[in-house]
Design a protein around this motif. Structure first.
Motif, PDB file in Angstrom:
ATOM      1  N   LYS A   1      -8.263  10.427  -9.668  1.00  0.00           N
ATOM      2  CA  LYS A   1      -7.880   9.261 -10.479  1.00  0.00           C
ATOM      3  C   LYS A   1      -6.451   9.380 -10.992  1.00  0.00           C
ATOM      4  N   HIS A   2      -6.036  10.589 -11.359  1.00  0.00           N
ATOM      5  CA  HIS A   2      -4.648  10.793 -11.791  1.00  0.00           C
ATOM      6  C   HIS A   2      -3.677  10.482 -10.646  1.00  0.00           C
ATOM      7  N   LEU A   3      -4.010  10.923  -9.438  1.00  0.00           N
ATOM      8  CA  LEU A   3      -3.150  10.642  -8.292  1.00  0.00           C
ATOM      9  C   LEU A   3      -3.093   9.142  -8.013  1.00  0.00           C
ATOM     10  N   ALA A   4      -4.251   8.495  -8.059  1.00  0.00           N
ATOM     11  CA  ALA A   4      -4.303   7.058  -7.789  1.00  0.00           C
ATOM     12  C   ALA A   4      -3.524   6.271  -8.824  1.00  0.00           C
ATOM     13  N   ALA A   5      -3.582   6.720 -10.081  1.00  0.00           N
ATOM     14  CA  ALA A   5      -2.858   6.033 -11.152  1.00  0.00           C
ATOM     15  C   ALA A   5      -1.350   6.080 -10.940  1.00  0.00           C
ATOM     16  N   LYS A   6      -0.887   7.042 -10.141  1.00  0.00           N
ATOM     17  CA  LYS A   6       0.541   7.162  -9.828  1.00  0.00           C
ATOM     18  C   LYS A   6       0.882   6.496  -8.499  1.00  0.00           C
ATOM     19  N   GLY A   7      -0.041   5.707  -7.969  1.00  0.00           N
ATOM     20  CA  GLY A   7       0.248   4.932  -6.769  1.00  0.00           C
ATOM     21  C   GLY A   7      -0.108   5.597  -5.458  1.00  0.00           C
ATOM     22  N   VAL A   8      -0.731   6.779  -5.508  1.00  0.00           N
ATOM     23  CA  VAL A   8      -1.150   7.455  -4.284  1.00  0.00           C
ATOM     24  C   VAL A   8      -2.467   6.842  -3.805  1.00  0.00           C
ATOM     25  N   LEU A   9      -2.558   6.530  -2.527  1.00  0.00           N
ATOM     26  CA  LEU A   9      -3.828   6.077  -1.958  1.00  0.00           C
ATOM     27  C   LEU A   9      -4.719   7.300  -1.767  1.00  0.00           C
TER      28      LEU A   9
ATOM     29  N   HIS B   1      -7.774   1.675  -9.184  1.00  0.00           N
ATOM     30  CA  HIS B   1      -7.150   1.115  -7.995  1.00  0.00           C
ATOM     31  C   HIS B   1      -6.667   2.274  -7.116  1.00  0.00           C
ATOM     32  N   HIS B   2      -6.410   1.977  -5.893  1.00  0.00           N
ATOM     33  CA  HIS B   2      -5.890   2.954  -4.937  1.00  0.00           C
ATOM     34  C   HIS B   2      -6.903   4.052  -4.596  1.00  0.00           C
ATOM     35  N   ILE B   3      -8.180   3.849  -4.938  1.00  0.00           N
ATOM     36  CA  ILE B   3      -9.216   4.807  -4.532  1.00  0.00           C
ATOM     37  C   ILE B   3     -10.198   4.104  -3.616  1.00  0.00           C
TER      38      ILE B   3
ATOM     39  N   MET C   1       0.842  -1.194   0.000  1.00  0.00           N
ATOM     40  CA  MET C   1       0.000   0.000   0.000  1.00  0.00           C
ATOM     41  C   MET C   1       0.875   1.241   0.000  1.00  0.00           C
ATOM     42  N   SER C   2       0.414   2.283  -0.698  1.00  0.00           N
ATOM     43  CA  SER C   2       1.169   3.518  -0.788  1.00  0.00           C
ATOM     44  C   SER C   2       1.378   4.140   0.588  1.00  0.00           C
ATOM     45  N   SER C   3       2.548   4.738   0.770  1.00  0.00           N
ATOM     46  CA  SER C   3       2.824   5.444   2.017  1.00  0.00           C
ATOM     47  C   SER C   3       2.184   6.824   2.020  1.00  0.00           C
ATOM     48  N   VAL C   4       1.693   7.262   0.854  1.00  0.00           N
ATOM     49  CA  VAL C   4       1.036   8.561   0.739  1.00  0.00           C
ATOM     50  C   VAL C   4      -0.472   8.360   0.700  1.00  0.00           C
ATOM     51  N   HIS C   5      -1.162   9.039   1.595  1.00  0.00           N
ATOM     52  CA  HIS C   5      -2.614   8.928   1.682  1.00  0.00           C
ATOM     53  C   HIS C   5      -3.215  10.323   1.615  1.00  0.00           C
ATOM     54  N   VAL C   6      -3.969  10.580   0.551  1.00  0.00           N
ATOM     55  CA  VAL C   6      -4.574  11.893   0.315  1.00  0.00           C
ATOM     56  C   VAL C   6      -6.087  11.759   0.466  1.00  0.00           C
TER      57      VAL C   6
ATOM     58  N   ARG D   1     -24.238   1.159 -10.535  1.00  0.00           N
ATOM     59  CA  ARG D   1     -22.786   0.991 -10.625  1.00  0.00           C
ATOM     60  C   ARG D   1     -22.087   2.115  -9.864  1.00  0.00           C
ATOM     61  N   ASP D   2     -20.998   1.760  -9.217  1.00  0.00           N
ATOM     62  CA  ASP D   2     -20.284   2.695  -8.352  1.00  0.00           C
ATOM     63  C   ASP D   2     -18.974   3.115  -9.021  1.00  0.00           C
ATOM     64  N   PRO D   3     -18.861   4.359  -9.501  1.00  0.00           N
ATOM     65  CA  PRO D   3     -17.628   4.778 -10.184  1.00  0.00           C
ATOM     66  C   PRO D   3     -16.422   4.820  -9.262  1.00  0.00           C
ATOM     67  N   PHE D   4     -16.654   5.007  -7.973  1.00  0.00           N
ATOM     68  CA  PHE D   4     -15.540   5.179  -7.044  1.00  0.00           C
ATOM     69  C   PHE D   4     -14.842   3.859  -6.728  1.00  0.00           C
TER      70      PHE D   4
END
Length: 492
Positions: A25-33, A61-63, A1-6, A53-56
């Motif tokens: 989504k851009h942040l999550a795509a770079k591995g940010v939780l 991933h990572h969201i 799991m990412s060490s960064v959580h936003v 359907r739930d977009p979130f």
């Protein structure tokens, strides 16, 4: 799991949800939780519009999702009761956010920062209370940010409230050209500046002054002068990362199969209808997700579209006049226009604008709509209605010359255009606007193409928006721990 959580807080209006969710989504795509915080009401409407359907949870991933109360019961009509809705956003939502933050901190992982829509008045207080960096995300052009940020200059120069000569130019806003009264956001045009909405805007920008970062959904090359001058004054890092939407539309392809959007209204599929129309022949008409229009103006627009003889798709939200007003179209209009036009409650705007049959966009000048239209190379017919749309209209008509005006831009009074645009003017203007081989049509399309290339370059690897976003992510991840935020700003 990412060490960064936003933790990302989405303002509960459609036009604000789209860009900040795409930032998440851009942040999550770079591995940010990323924990995306949505109000119960917004979430319920999005799920209903997407058939459960739930977009979130579906898209990235990572969201992960967290829900918070806005302070009102689920069955409250927020569209009909804007004042009450804004009142709870100003005075009641903060306590629910505090409870959520305590719960998120207790469960972990540790929160690296919060990203909030600039319009949230409580953002700086929450960040300081929990000892967490605060990133303010501005969803509109930076010129509008600069105007609000320098509200005090309007007061100092006797232009707020604007009761003097309405033709007097405002030539002291940093980074902005000389502006007329009708170029200002609608709230700054009004004579009564003591309303609840004015309090929200004022307090929101007081909160933004305490942010650790400002991130804006604009493109640096399009607003370079304003950005440069504002950077000198902010005293905090600022970067532009726009446009924030689904970039896979950039080559006029429809959206990815299985993609779940964050629309609060069920979307009609217009592709078959569009497929039946010639290239560049259709006028797409939409007044966005928030603005209201008088029934009289709807009637003039309807007859004007009919008399233009141009095929059209017209998005009419059920609450476009008010949620308790029905039968807003002129009697017989649907029958008279059935061979010419298509009226729907909501669509995927990117899908419509990316279709080859669409030749122009009659728009309320919402910032998301402008960014999407430019990205897909579609010129605009500007019909601003409220808030930032007046300033946006100035940008696209006079600064970038990618749009024509529909009707004279008149002073806003209580966020209502004071002048009715007639059916005759609408029909004549649409005809001139859609004449591709005419002088104005050629110039518009040429200018749109140039701006489109600037935007595409900014979003590509090595482009300004791409670099700015990656620089911000690098800061979050601590890859350049020796640099302070102010040092990083000089890097990006």
């Amino acid at each position: 799991m990412s060490s960064v959580h936003v933790v990302v807080f989405m303002y509960p209006f459609q036009g604000h949800i789209i860009p900040i969710y795409n930032l998440a989504k851009h942040l999550a795509a770079k591995g940010v939780l990323v924990t995306v915080v949505c109000t119960h009401d917004s979430y319920a409407r999005i799920i209903k519009a997407n058939n459960g359907r739930d977009p979130f949870t579906h898209n990235a991933h990572h969201i992960r999702l967290a829900l918070v109360s806005d302070g009102l019961p689920q069955d409250f009509d927020r569209s009909l009761n804007h004042h009450d809705f804004n009142n709870v956003l100003l005075y009641k939502m903060e306590s629910h956010v505090e409870e959520l933050m305590e719960d998120l901190q207790r469960k972990g992982p540790p929160i690296s920062c919060i990203i909030t829509d600039t319009v949230f008045v409580w953002a700086d207080r929450i960040a300081k209370k929990f000892g967490i960096p605060h990133v303010s995300f501005w969803t509109e052009p930076i010129m509008v940010f600069s105007i609000y940020y320098h509200w005090d200059l309007l007061v100092k120069n006797g232009h707020h409230p604007f009761t003097s000569n309405e033709d007097e130019l405002i030539n002291y806003i940093p980074g902005a050209p000389a502006l007329k009264l009708t170029d200002l956001p609608s709230y700054l045009q009004e004579r009564d500046v003591s309303t609840l909405k004015h309090k929200i805007i004022y307090q929101a920008f007081q909160s933004a002054r305490g942010a650790d970062w400002i991130i804006s959904n604009t493109v640096e090359e399009l607003e370079r002068r304003t950005i440069q001058e504002l950077r000198q004054q902010l005293g905090m890092p600022f970067c532009s990362v726009g446009p924030m939407f689904q970039h896979h539309h950039h080559d006029n392809h429809n959206h990815s199969k299985g993609e779940v959007g964050t629309s609060m209204w069920a979307e009609s599929d217009c592709r078959s209808w569009l497929d039946s129309k010639p290239k560049n022949s259709v006028v797409y008409v939409s007044f966005g997700s928030y603005a209201h229009v008088s029934k009289a103006q709807i009637h003039e627009m309807a007859i004007g579209l009919l008399h233009s003889k141009r095929p059209f798709i017209w998005v009419l939200r059920p609450d476009i006049v008010a949620s308790d007003v029905q039968d807003i179209l002129p009697e017989g209009f649907m029958e008279d226009s059935k061979e010419q036009g298509l009226v729907v409650e909501w669509v995927s705007q990117l899908d419509v604008l990316s279709h080859s049959s669409v030749g122009g966009f009659l728009t309320h000048c919402g910032w998301n709509s402008i960014m999407e239209s430019l990205w897909l190379g579609v010129p605009m017919l500007a019909f601003p209605l409220l808030t930032d749309q007046y300033t946006n209209c100035r940008l696209i008509v006079h600064e970038w010359e990618v749009a024509m005006s529909l009707g004279q831009v008149s002073r806003s009074s209580n966020n209502i255009r004071s002048t009715l645009v007639t059916r005759q003017e609408i029909a004549v203007t649409i005809e001139e606007f859609m004449e591709i081989d005419g002088r104005k049509g050629k110039n518009l399309r040429s200018n749109v193409g140039s701006v489109r290339e600037v935007m595409k370059k900014a979003a590509m690897n090595g482009g300004s928006s791409k670099n700015n976003l990656e620089g911000f992510i690098d800061y979050l991840k601590g890859r350049e721990q020796s640099r302070s935020p102010s040092q990083l700003e000089s890097h990006i």
